[in-house]
Motif scaffolding. Structure first.
Motif, short mmCIF file in Angstrom:
data_model
loop_
_atom_site.label_atom_id
_atom_site.label_comp_id
_atom_site.label_asym_id
_atom_site.label_seq_id
_atom_site.Cartn_x
_atom_site.Cartn_y
_atom_site.Cartn_z
N THR A 31 63.81 26.31 40.60
CA THR A 31 63.01 26.23 41.81
C THR A 31 61.71 27.02 41.69
O THR A 31 60.92 27.06 42.64
N LYS A 32 61.52 27.65 40.54
CA LYS A 32 60.33 28.46 40.24
C LYS A 32 60.19 29.67 41.15
O LYS A 32 59.10 30.21 41.32
N ALA A 33 61.30 30.12 41.74
CA ALA A 33 61.30 31.34 42.52
C ALA A 33 61.21 32.55 41.60
O ALA A 33 60.67 33.60 41.97
N LEU A 34 61.73 32.41 40.39
CA LEU A 34 61.66 33.44 39.35
C LEU A 34 60.93 32.85 38.16
O LEU A 34 61.34 31.82 37.63
N LYS A 35 59.83 33.48 37.79
CA LYS A 35 59.01 32.97 36.69
C LYS A 35 59.78 33.05 35.38
O LYS A 35 60.53 33.99 35.14
N SER A 36 59.59 32.03 34.54
CA SER A 36 60.25 32.00 33.23
C SER A 36 59.38 31.22 32.26
O SER A 36 58.39 30.62 32.64
N ARG A 37 59.77 31.26 31.00
CA ARG A 37 59.07 30.50 29.96
C ARG A 37 60.07 30.16 28.88
O ARG A 37 61.15 30.73 28.81
N LEU A 38 59.69 29.20 28.04
CA LEU A 38 60.54 28.80 26.93
C LEU A 38 60.10 29.53 25.67
O LEU A 38 58.93 29.54 25.33
N VAL A 39 61.05 30.14 25.00
CA VAL A 39 60.80 30.80 23.72
C VAL A 39 61.88 30.29 22.77
O VAL A 39 63.07 30.54 22.97
N GLY A 40 61.45 29.57 21.77
CA GLY A 40 62.41 29.03 20.81
C GLY A 40 63.41 28.09 21.43
O GLY A 40 64.56 28.03 21.00
N GLU A 48 58.29 42.05 33.52
CA GLU A 48 57.28 41.93 34.58
C GLU A 48 57.65 40.82 35.57
O GLU A 48 57.45 40.96 36.78
N ASP A 49 58.21 39.71 35.06
CA ASP A 49 58.65 38.62 35.92
C ASP A 49 59.76 39.09 36.86
O ASP A 49 59.76 38.78 38.05
N ILE A 50 60.69 39.84 36.32
CA ILE A 50 61.81 40.34 37.12
C ILE A 50 61.33 41.33 38.17
O ILE A 50 61.73 41.27 39.33
N ALA A 51 60.42 42.23 37.77
CA ALA A 51 59.88 43.22 38.71
C ALA A 51 59.13 42.52 39.85
O ALA A 51 59.28 42.89 41.02
#
Length: 57
Positions: A31-40, A48-51
């Motif tokens: 839902t993009k409420a928590l920022k994330s990215r794909l790594v491998g 920083e995303d969690i904070a």
């Protein structure tokens, strides 16, 4: 100039940090409420995303 590599957290580690289940973390990512990215090919969040998520930014 030195570059620092950010600490990344996988699903289980994010769940522990924010005290939610892994399913809840996956839902927050989708839902993009928590920022994330794909790594491998794996979805991760940085400290920083969690904070930002915990402070409501």
């Amino acid at each position: 100039m030195t570059t620092t590599i950010p600490k990344v957290y996988f699903c289980t580690e994010v769940a522990t940090e924010i005290r939610r289940t892994e399913a809840a973390v996956r839902w927050l990512w989708s839902t993009k409420a928590l920022k994330s990215r794909l790594v491998g090919g794996r979805r991760v969040s940085t400290a920083e995303d969690i904070a930002a998520f915990l402070t409501g930014i």
